[in-house]
Structures are given as structure tokens and as C-alpha cells.
Write a protein that holds these residues in place. Structure first.
Motif, PDB file in Angstrom:
ATOM      1  N   UNK A 176       0.826  -1.196   0.000  1.00 10.65           N
ATOM      2  CA  UNK A 176       0.000   0.000   0.000  1.00 10.65           C
ATOM      3  C   UNK A 176       0.865   1.252   0.000  1.00 10.65           C
ATOM      4  N   UNK A 177       0.369   2.310  -0.608  1.00 11.15           N
ATOM      5  CA  UNK A 177       1.026   3.616  -0.490  1.00 11.15           C
ATOM      6  C   UNK A 177       1.155   4.031   0.973  1.00 11.15           C
ATOM      7  N   UNK A 178       0.262   3.503   1.823  1.00  6.96           N
ATOM      8  CA  UNK A 178       0.263   3.843   3.236  1.00  6.96           C
ATOM      9  C   UNK A 178       0.870   2.736   4.088  1.00  6.96           C
ATOM     10  N   UNK A 179       1.653   1.860   3.482  1.00 11.21           N
ATOM     11  CA  UNK A 179       2.275   0.777   4.245  1.00 11.21           C
ATOM     12  C   UNK A 179       3.097   1.335   5.391  1.00 11.21           C
ATOM     13  N   UNK A 180       3.082   0.629   6.507  1.00 12.03           N
ATOM     14  CA  UNK A 180       3.821   1.074   7.684  1.00 12.03           C
ATOM     15  C   UNK A 180       5.321   0.984   7.414  1.00 12.03           C
ATOM     16  N   UNK A 181       6.071   1.861   8.065  1.00 12.75           N
ATOM     17  CA  UNK A 181       7.516   1.913   7.845  1.00 12.75           C
ATOM     18  C   UNK A 181       8.189   0.594   8.207  1.00 12.75           C
ATOM     19  N   UNK A 182       7.635  -0.157   9.153  1.00 14.34           N
ATOM     20  CA  UNK A 182       8.259  -1.420   9.532  1.00 14.34           C
ATOM     21  C   UNK A 182       8.165  -2.455   8.423  1.00 14.34           C
TER      22      UNK A 182
END
Length: 451
Positions: A176-182
Motif C-alpha cells: 500500500x502507499x500507506x504501508x507502515x515503515x516497519x
């Protein structure tokens, strides 16, 4: 001071610390932070008495803690540790077990196997799945993605263990474009290269838009999200996962905190999520267990244990021994506090806690709207994303709230503008506390209204 007296002193100091919960500042003041300078000493030539070590740690360290186990703490989806989980952690320290295999610790192997079964039951995920109890969602994502890549390559006849990646068929990753940084960190550490990771466009709520989903195939790892870190939103699994599976892709779910919605009245948000291949979630977030407790969950137990196997001639274990489903060989029994939390809560207790936090988030949103704030998200879960009338006010109010010592929550940026994020996830937080938060923020908005 002998060992038992030292432990008793530590218990006494811990009791005093816990007795002050709700009374101390949520974030330490300047004086408390200045006390931390006492630790800045040269490596001692001769050791200090253990009692002196403990005294320094408590007298100078305790005032410098963030009271994340305070009911007024709303940062980073950190829940206060449940009493049963904290007590289990204390007993585990006395046990001092290396929880790699049954031979290392029969009790750890037994309880972690039961904890894994209970987690699958609580989350209603495929019961054949294997669970590795790891340190964090970051580490567990790395484990799941490594297993996914190895499995996809094996389908093409590639021997990853012996031949590595040199000359291997390419494996694509869609996030996702909003994937979490981890998730991004795990992919980077595994060598995928962020320039080659494909981002799926999202809608206004931060969910992957099925109409703009990039092409998927049988060499794709597709990462979706349960609980976007700002809005708390869920990708539309019922639409996305069947398409991915029809293409032969491996689907991984980042559910660090949002996966626990599946154990609550918010379960509909997770419809279709059980069709994925792997999932990660934390115990130390919404389940309110001690930190350093997360889960890598993989439907194909053999894929996970083959990727993570670390059997040696001097120490072999069952395929589901924790050293064979995790990164760590020597490890603490992270699953025991999870077992303790689940046993103390039961199915109804997990649901009640998650439901209560979601209701409290909605209560905060309603109160802040009435006070004149903009609540940016739909508040579908336990996250409240907030702005004041101007960006400058948003920043000033957040800084003033943090400095007050009466609460703590963090900053964020949403769609290019500053906001602050209130996360409700502590078993200690009652409705009175959220009402106090609303009153504090309303007062700060009035004070900063002309800026």
C-alpha cells in the motif's frame, strides 16, 4: 545484600512505582530528565554492589520514564501491561529459561504451543497455521516475507537455501502507499530494494483502492493492512485477497494492532482476512502484554519452519519449536505473557477491551468536534486523527498537551498537513480519563485560538 534480598528490594521499588500510576506526569519534566545525567559515567574499574546498581536505576531512572502504563497515555497504540501478563513476566525472570525447544524448557514449549492455539482461536485464523513468537511486528514481518519469498521460488523449482538469490526468478512486492515503515524496513533488509517495490494507490481513507490495484501474478508478495496507523482503516480484504489468490500471489497482512478487531464487535472490518497466507500482529499493543512480544503467523506451517529452521547436531527440535519458526535461536518465552493475558481475559474479556477502546475513541472524537477541532478520520477503530483550526494551532496544542504532563499523544502528518493522533489501547483507561482529555484539549484550543 544476597540475591533474594536484592529481588525483594526490586519488588518493593516496582510496587512503589506501580502505586504512583495516574499520579506522576505522563511525560517527565526537565528536572527528571536532568537526573538521567547520573548514568553518564565511565566504565567502572571495579564493580558496584548490586544494591547500589538497583538504587541508581530506580532513583534516577524511574523519574525519567514515560508513563505508558498510565490511563492518560494515548501514544503509539501502547497498552498498559495487564496484571496477569506482568506477573507472568516477573515469574519468567526467575525461571531464566532459554525457550528454544522442549529440551531447553518443557514449560515454555508447552505454554507457547497453547498460546499459539488460543491466538488462532481468538482471531479465527486458519487453525493449521504456525505461530512464531518474535520480538516485534518488524521482525515478524521479516520472517513472514522471507518464508513467502522462499515458497514462491520453490514453486518455480528454485532452491533458495543453496542457490540464494543470484540468478533466481524475480519476486515482485506490492504494498500500500500507506504501508507502515516497519514493512518497508523488513523489505529493505531482505534486499528487495525500495525502487523495485510497487505501491498500490489508496482512497481518501488510506485503504488500497481495488480499482487501481497493480497487476499481481504467481511471483508476487502482496502486503495489505489491518489498521492504518493514522486512520485505523482496513484495506478491503474481501475484494483484494480473492484477486490476489486467483493470480497465485502470496498475501501478507500487516495487522500490528488492527488484527485484534477480529476478536471484537468490529470483526466485519476484517472480512476476508482469513484468506491470506500470513499475518503479523503484536501482543504488546492491543493485547496489553509486555513489550517484545509479537507474532508471525503463517498458514503453511511447513513453509515457515523450512525457512526458519535452525536445527543443529547438538540441538534439534520439533518443526514448530520456536527456534524453528523465528529468527532467534536463544530466546525468552515471549508467548507466555500472551498465554497469561488470554487466560486472564478469556474470549469475552478480549472483546470487551477492544470494544471499550473503540467506543472511547468515538467518545473522544465526538467531544473534540464539539469543542471545535477537526476530526480527520472516520474513527472506525481506536485511532482519532485530529487537527485544530490552523496548522500552527495543531502543532502548538499538541506541544502544550505533551508539556502539561497530564497526557501524551504523538504527532503525525496526514495528506501533507500536521495532525495529532490519539490512540486508545490501555486497559486502565476509563471514560473519565477520555473526558479529562477532551476537556484539556478544549481548554488548550481556547488558549491558542488567536494564534
Amino acid at each position: 545484600m544476597n540475591e533474594l534480598a536484592l529481588i525483594a528490594d526490586a519488588d518493593r521499588r516496582a510496587h512503589a512505582y506501580l502505586a504512583d500510576i495516574g499520579k506522576r506526569r505522563v511525560f517527565p519534566d526537565a528536572a527528571a530528565l536532568a537526573q538521567l545525567a547520573a548514568f553518564d559515567e565511565a566504565f567502572p574499574q571495579h564493580g558496584h554492589a548490586p544494591a547500589d546498581v538497583l538504587r541508581l536505576l530506580d532513583e534516577n531512572g524511574s523519574p525519567g520514564t514515560v508513563a505508558s502504563n498510565d490511563p492518560r497515555y494515548y501514544g503509539f497504540v501502547i497498552g498498559a501491561v495487564l496484571p496477569a501478563a506482568a506477573a507472568a513476566e516477573r515469574l519468567m525472570g526467575a525461571w531464566d529459561q532459554c525457550a528454544s525447544t522442549f529440551d531447553n524448557s518443557p514449560v515454555a514449549a508447552t505454554l507457547e504451543k497453547i498460546a499459539a492455539r488460543w491466538v488462532l482461536d481468538a482471531l479465527d485464523l486458519p487453525r493449521e497455521s504456525a505461530i512464531g513468537f518474535g520480538t516485534s511486528a518488524t521482525a515478524c514481518t521479516l520472517v513472514c516475507v522471507a518464508a513467502a519469498r522462499r515458497a514462491l521460488l520453490a514453486r518455480k523449482g528454485w532452491d533458495f537455501d543453496n542457490d540464494g538469490l543470484n540468478g533466481a526468478p524475480p519476486v515482485r512486492v506490492v504494498i500500500s502507499e500507506m504501508a507502515h515503515i516497519t514493512v518497508k524496513k523488513a523489505l529493505r533488509v531482505l534486499g528487495f530494494g525500495m525502487k523495485h517495490v510497487i505501491s498500490a494507490p489508496v482512497d481518501e481513507h488510506g485503504r488500497i483502492d481495488p480499482a487501481q490495484l497493480p497487476p499481481l501474478d504467481d511471483m508476487t508478495i502482496f502486503c495489505v493492512q489491518a489498521g492504518e496507523v493514522n486512520t485505523g482503516e482496513f484495506d478491503p480484504f474481501a475484494e483484494l485477497i480473492p484477486r490476489a489468490k486467483a493470480a497465485g500471489a502470496w498475501v501478507h497482512v500487516d495487522g500490528a494492532f488492527g488484527l485484534w478487531a477480529r476478536a471484537s464487535s468490529k470483526r466485519a472490518l476484517t472480512d476476508g482476512i482469513d484468506g491470506a497466507d500470513s499475518w503479523t500482529t503484536d501482543g504488546h499493543k492491543w493485547l496489553n502484554t509486555p513489550y517484545d512480544g509479537a507474532m508471525a503467523i503463517c498458514r503453511d506451517a511447513q513453509a515457515l519452519s523450512s525457512a526458519m529452521n535452525s536445527d543443529a547436531v547438538y540441538l534439534t527440535g520439533a518443526h514448530d519449536a520456536q527456534k524453528n519458526v523465528n529468527l532467534e535461536f536463544s530466546r525468552r518465552a515471549r508467548g507466555i505473557p500472551i498465554w497469561a493475558a488470554l487466560r486472564s481475559l478469556g474470549r469475552s474479556g478480549v472483546q470487551e477491551m477492544v470494544d471499550r477502546h473503540c467506543a472511547q475513541a468515538a467518545r473522544i472524537a465526538e467531544g473534540l468536534r464539539a469543542a471545535g477541532f477537526e476530526v480527520v478520520n472516520r474513527v472506525v477503530l481506536n485511532q482519532v486523527l485530529v487537527r485544530a483550526k490552523t496548522d500552527a494551532q495543531t502543532v502548538a496544542i499538541r506541544e502544550a498537551a505533551q508539556a502539561s504532563g497530564e497526557t501524551w499523544f504523538g504527532q503525525t502528518v496526514w495528506q501533507g498537513r500536521p495532525a495529532f493522533r490519539i490512540s486508545v489501547s490501555s486497559w486502565r483507561t476509563e471514560d473519565a480519563h477520555v473526558d479529562q482529555l477532551v476537556a484539556l484539549l478544549a481548554r488548550l484550543l481556547a488558549e491558542h485560538g488567536e494564534r
